[in-house]
Design an enzyme around this catalytic site. Structure first.
Site, PDB file in Angstrom:
ATOM      1  N   ASP A   1     -14.550  -1.725  20.995  1.00 21.17           N
ATOM      2  CA  ASP A   1     -15.084  -2.408  22.169  1.00 21.17           C
ATOM      3  C   ASP A   1     -14.153  -2.335  23.377  1.00 21.17           C
ATOM      4  O   ASP A   1     -14.506  -2.804  24.461  1.00 21.17           O
ATOM      5  CB  ASP A   1     -15.434  -3.867  21.851  1.00 21.17           C
ATOM      6  CG  ASP A   1     -14.219  -4.728  21.533  1.00 21.17           C
ATOM      7  OD1 ASP A   1     -13.143  -4.164  21.249  1.00 21.17           O
ATOM      8  OD2 ASP A   1     -14.356  -5.967  21.547  1.00 21.17           O
ATOM      9  N   ARG A   2     -12.962  -1.739  23.220  1.00 20.75           N
ATOM     10  CA  ARG A   2     -12.019  -1.665  24.332  1.00 20.75           C
ATOM     11  C   ARG A   2     -11.680  -0.209  24.649  1.00 20.75           C
ATOM     12  O   ARG A   2     -11.947   0.687  23.851  1.00 20.75           O
ATOM     13  CB  ARG A   2     -10.751  -2.453  24.012  1.00 20.75           C
ATOM     14  CG  ARG A   2     -11.061  -3.890  23.648  1.00 20.75           C
ATOM     15  CD  ARG A   2      -9.815  -4.725  23.550  1.00 20.75           C
ATOM     16  NE  ARG A   2     -10.112  -6.024  22.957  1.00 20.75           N
ATOM     17  CZ  ARG A   2      -9.408  -7.128  23.165  1.00 20.75           C
ATOM     18  NH1 ARG A   2      -8.361  -7.089  23.959  1.00 20.75           N
ATOM     19  NH2 ARG A   2      -9.741  -8.254  22.581  1.00 20.75           N
TER      20      ARG A   2
ATOM     21  N   ARG B   1     -10.495 -14.842  12.048  1.00 21.27           N
ATOM     22  CA  ARG B   1      -9.444 -13.857  11.798  1.00 21.27           C
ATOM     23  C   ARG B   1      -8.308 -14.507  11.031  1.00 21.27           C
ATOM     24  O   ARG B   1      -7.767 -15.527  11.464  1.00 21.27           O
ATOM     25  CB  ARG B   1      -8.925 -13.264  13.111  1.00 21.27           C
ATOM     26  CG  ARG B   1      -9.974 -12.479  13.874  1.00 21.27           C
ATOM     27  CD  ARG B   1      -9.411 -11.902  15.161  1.00 21.27           C
ATOM     28  NE  ARG B   1     -10.447 -11.243  15.952  1.00 21.27           N
ATOM     29  CZ  ARG B   1     -10.245 -10.708  17.145  1.00 21.27           C
ATOM     30  NH1 ARG B   1      -9.036 -10.756  17.699  1.00 21.27           N
ATOM     31  NH2 ARG B   1     -11.225 -10.139  17.806  1.00 21.27           N
TER      32      ARG B   1
ATOM     33  N   ASP C   1     -12.146  -1.680  16.635  1.00 23.38           N
ATOM     34  CA  ASP C   1     -13.594  -1.830  16.459  1.00 23.38           C
ATOM     35  C   ASP C   1     -14.400  -1.186  17.574  1.00 23.38           C
ATOM     36  O   ASP C   1     -15.625  -1.262  17.568  1.00 23.38           O
ATOM     37  CB  ASP C   1     -13.969  -3.302  16.321  1.00 23.38           C
ATOM     38  CG  ASP C   1     -13.790  -4.092  17.609  1.00 23.38           C
ATOM     39  OD1 ASP C   1     -12.843  -3.789  18.345  1.00 23.38           O
ATOM     40  OD2 ASP C   1     -14.584  -5.018  17.860  1.00 23.38           O
TER      41      ASP C   1
ATOM     42  N   ASP D   1      -9.965   0.966  20.649  1.00 19.64           N
ATOM     43  CA  ASP D   1      -9.250   0.169  19.650  1.00 19.64           C
ATOM     44  C   ASP D   1      -9.943   0.183  18.300  1.00 19.64           C
ATOM     45  O   ASP D   1     -10.870   0.954  18.063  1.00 19.64           O
ATOM     46  CB  ASP D   1      -9.074  -1.265  20.160  1.00 19.64           C
ATOM     47  CG  ASP D   1     -10.402  -2.008  20.275  1.00 19.64           C
ATOM     48  OD1 ASP D   1     -11.448  -1.343  20.464  1.00 19.64           O
ATOM     49  OD2 ASP D   1     -10.397  -3.253  20.176  1.00 19.64           O
TER      50      ASP D   1
ATOM     51  N   LYS E   1     -18.706  -5.578  24.717  1.00 21.08           N
ATOM     52  CA  LYS E   1     -17.947  -4.577  25.465  1.00 21.08           C
ATOM     53  C   LYS E   1     -18.083  -3.236  24.742  1.00 21.08           C
ATOM     54  O   LYS E   1     -18.358  -3.200  23.544  1.00 21.08           O
ATOM     55  CB  LYS E   1     -16.481  -4.993  25.556  1.00 21.08           C
ATOM     56  CG  LYS E   1     -16.250  -6.357  26.206  1.00 21.08           C
ATOM     57  CD  LYS E   1     -14.791  -6.720  26.209  1.00 21.08           C
ATOM     58  CE  LYS E   1     -14.217  -6.892  24.813  1.00 21.08           C
ATOM     59  NZ  LYS E   1     -14.209  -8.275  24.348  1.00 21.08           N
TER      60      LYS E   1
ATOM     61  N   SER F   1     -10.730  -6.673  15.424  1.00 19.33           N
ATOM     62  CA  SER F   1     -10.550  -5.963  16.686  1.00 19.33           C
ATOM     63  C   SER F   1      -9.255  -5.160  16.690  1.00 19.33           C
ATOM     64  O   SER F   1      -9.031  -4.315  15.818  1.00 19.33           O
ATOM     65  CB  SER F   1     -10.609  -6.944  17.855  1.00 19.33           C
ATOM     66  OG  SER F   1     -10.650  -6.250  19.090  1.00 19.33           O
ATOM     67  N   HIS F   2      -8.362  -5.445  17.628  1.00 17.55           N
ATOM     68  CA  HIS F   2      -7.135  -4.673  17.803  1.00 17.55           C
ATOM     69  C   HIS F   2      -6.008  -5.156  16.908  1.00 17.55           C
ATOM     70  O   HIS F   2      -4.935  -4.552  16.914  1.00 17.55           O
ATOM     71  CB  HIS F   2      -6.694  -4.746  19.266  1.00 17.55           C
ATOM     72  CG  HIS F   2      -6.587  -6.161  19.757  1.00 17.55           C
ATOM     73  ND1 HIS F   2      -7.658  -6.829  20.280  1.00 17.55           N
ATOM     74  CD2 HIS F   2      -5.549  -7.021  19.775  1.00 17.55           C
ATOM     75  CE1 HIS F   2      -7.284  -8.053  20.615  1.00 17.55           C
ATOM     76  NE2 HIS F   2      -6.014  -8.195  20.318  1.00 17.55           N
TER      77      HIS F   2
ATOM     78  N   GLU G   1     -13.049  -7.142  31.606  1.00 16.21           N
ATOM     79  CA  GLU G   1     -11.935  -8.064  31.454  1.00 16.21           C
ATOM     80  C   GLU G   1     -10.630  -7.276  31.482  1.00 16.21           C
ATOM     81  O   GLU G   1     -10.596  -6.098  31.151  1.00 16.21           O
ATOM     82  CB  GLU G   1     -12.059  -8.873  30.165  1.00 16.21           C
ATOM     83  CG  GLU G   1     -12.051  -8.042  28.900  1.00 16.21           C
ATOM     84  CD  GLU G   1     -12.218  -8.881  27.645  1.00 16.21           C
ATOM     85  OE1 GLU G   1     -12.588 -10.054  27.765  1.00 16.21           O
ATOM     86  OE2 GLU G   1     -11.972  -8.359  26.554  1.00 16.21           O
TER      87      GLU G   1
ATOM     88  N   SER H   1      -8.212  -7.318  29.581  1.00 17.08           N
ATOM     89  CA  SER H   1      -7.695  -6.916  28.276  1.00 17.08           C
ATOM     90  C   SER H   1      -8.398  -5.664  27.756  1.00 17.08           C
ATOM     91  O   SER H   1      -8.709  -5.558  26.577  1.00 17.08           O
ATOM     92  CB  SER H   1      -7.800  -8.062  27.278  1.00 17.08           C
ATOM     93  OG  SER H   1      -9.111  -8.564  27.214  1.00 17.08           O
TER      94      SER H   1
END
Length: 559
Positions: A291-292, A26, A289, A287, A384, A119-120, A371, A373
């Protein structure tokens, strides 16, 4: 269109900063836009693919649609063809959620996948981009492979690139280029087919039809899950169009300016305001991508540590687990111990680690993990899965409503606390602080652990340290060890404090402090978390001297 490709070798110079973690590489967009930077990293990734390697491989490609994704996909196509990759499977317009990519890798028995996401982290020309490699089980590359990618990136002197013309990613279908093919697929279809096999959609539809007081609002946050949310909630479950918001993926996630684009109260302001103002009974967000997840209702916030525990406790109402059984549960080390109580109740193994649970799933020893997060998942894929968690909660509500009509999120939480007790939990994030000073803080704490001075010491008014360590995770399957995963301090009364440095940002350092306290007394289960945790938080701040080392009077975000 079939044609013969010409492959050229392009001389390049190595960049010293291409070290990926399990979350990939990243950096700011402008870093990836440097000459050969992206091509170098893709070449290093292909070089690091385990035997038989990139030659003849099939790879899945896609991402969250953030700024610079279209250019990166075209680079991947040309470098992959230059390295003898046989086929690429690419999401429509380059879009694939991380869970959908994991599913596609597994379903198509691909060699692996290249995912374009940070991600986020915020998107846009002045913000972040990311590239990560997933292996054949659909999960993130383990450290052994990310280390090989880094070594290849440090020694690279050339990369191979084929003269593949610009591929139209807006048209679904297969394009042949001699012995190399690019297949553009519906980004959503395979994922929706998968979740329909996991959950009882008829039961959820029946619940939505009979519960006149129930209302749902899903916020795609202009990330990748918008199209998935529309397909599932509107077309499969038959909800009205106003049940979703912000479902068009945008390169800058809508151009708003939170610190991140996480599905949490601090960032999903619009959803939170709508839920409270309109009295929405079930709000959810995912989020960038996908996964959350975050689950809320009017007056109710489901802490992620509680969320995975509740899902595990009610796993029997989900057809997938009714069929496979509950094999084991796992949480990241900082996540509260709420899940541990459920594991004991169910008589299954509980694994405490970081994010390396793929081997346990492959070995058939793990069903559900989570998790703090805002990440929750199961062994249906090796990532996730935000929408999976949303559907799990809808399944629980459907089952409980059949027994107690009108049941709410808070009712389900209260029943869980009554049975298992409540693990009060909070996380303090100090973002983009001075990395050197943050490192010094962690080293100071490690010094206390090494000399044994923490054990038995009194912290705050009445907290006595029972034990302290620098957490390391040993994989029960392959024996690999991941060290330095966080400073963990346990107190005699069962409270915990954890400190760690995060490397998921593109610049600066992030210090995270996690605080937990267990409460068995039902009369104290409805306290505000910050009130319940205040004595432990004050002791933890003083012990680490966080204000002094971060030069911050308060954290950037409190969860």
């Amino acid at each position: 269109m079939a044609s013969t490709l010409t492959v050229q070798t392009v001389a390049t110079q190595a960049y010293p900063d291409q070290k990926p973690g399990t979350s990939g590489l990243r950096k700011r967009v402008r870093v990836f836009e440097q000459a050969n930077y992206t091509a170098n990293f893709i070449q290093a990734t292909l070089t690091a693919i385990p035997a038989p390697g990139a030659q003849g491989a099939t790879l899945v490609v896609g991402g969250d649609g953030r700024y610079y994704s279209p250019e990166a996909v075209q680079t991947i196509i040309r470098v992959a063809a230059g390295n003898g990759v046989r086929a690429l499977i690419i999401g429509h317009n380059g879009i694939l959620s991380t869970p959908a990519a994991s599913n596609l890798i597994r379903k198509r028995k691909a060699t692996g996948g290249i995912l374009l996401t940070a991600s986020h982290n915020p998107g846009g020309p002045d913000n972040d981009f990311g590239i990560k490699y997933n292996v054949s089980n659909g999960g993130p590359a383990p450290e052994s492979i990310t280390n090989r990618i880094f070594e290849a990136s440090r020694s690279i002197t050339e990369y191979r690139m084929a003269d593949v013309p610009q591929v139209d990613l807006s048209t679904i279908g297969v394009t042949e280029f001699g012995g190399f093919s690019v297949e553009v697929v519906d980004s959503v279809a395979d994922y929706v087919a998968m979740v329909k096999e996991i959950f009882d959609f008829d039961s959820i539809r029946a619940f939505l039809a009979r519960s006149q007081s129930f209302s749902l609002l899903f916020d795609g946050m202009h990330g990748v899950t918008g199209p998935y949310g529309e397909r599932i909630f509107l077309h499969e479950l038959g909800l009205p169009a106003n049940s979703v918001m912000n479902c068009v993926p945008k390169p800058d996630f809508g151009g708003k300016q939170p610190a991140h684009y996480r599905p949490m109260v601090a960032d999903a302001h619009e959803l939170v305001e709508c839920v409270e103002k309109q009295g929405i009974t079930f709000g959810a967000a995912s989020d960038g991508d996908g996964d959350r997840n975050m689950i809320i209702g009017k007056g109710t916030f489901v802490n992620p540590s509680d969320s995975v525990a509740v899902i595990a406790a009610h796993a029997h109402v989900i057809p997938y687990f009714a069929k496979t059984g509950l094999k084991g549960l796992a949480r990241s080390m900082p996540t509260s111990q709420a899940l541990d109580h459920v594991a004991r109740d169910k008589g299954v193994e509980l694994f405490e680690g970081w994010k390396f649970f793929g081997n346990l799933m492959d070995a058939g020893r793990l069903s559900i993990c989570g998790e703090e997060s805002f990440g929750t998942g199961s062994d249906h894929i090796r990532e996730k899965d935000g929408l999976w968690a949303v559907l799990a909660w809808l399944s629980i509500l459907a089952a409980e409503d059949a027994k107690r009509p009108g049941v709410t999120l808070q009712d389900i939480l209260n029943a869980h606390y009554a049975k298992f007790g409540r693990n009060y939990f909070t996380r303090y994030d100090y973002e983009e602080v001075d990395g050197q000073r943050a490192g010094e803080m962690i080293e100071r704490l490690r010094g206390f652990i090494s000399d044994g001075s923490l054990k038995g010491s009194k912290q705050g008014a009445n907290l006595v340290v029972k034990s302290a360590d620098d957490f390391a995770y040993t994989d029960p399957i392959d024996g690999s060890v991941s060290t330095g995963q966080g400073i963990r301090i346990l107190f005699e009364d069962g409270s915990r404090v954890i400190y760690r440095l995060s490397g998921t940002g593109s610049q600066g350092a992030t210090v995270r402090m996690y605080v937990e306290r267990y409460e068995s007394d039902p009369s104290r289960h409805n306290l505000d978390a910050q009130v319940a945790l205040k004595p432990v938080v004050e002791a933890a701040l003083a012990l680490a001297q966080l204000q002094e080392y971060t030069s911050r009077d308060r954290p950037t975000v409190i969860t």
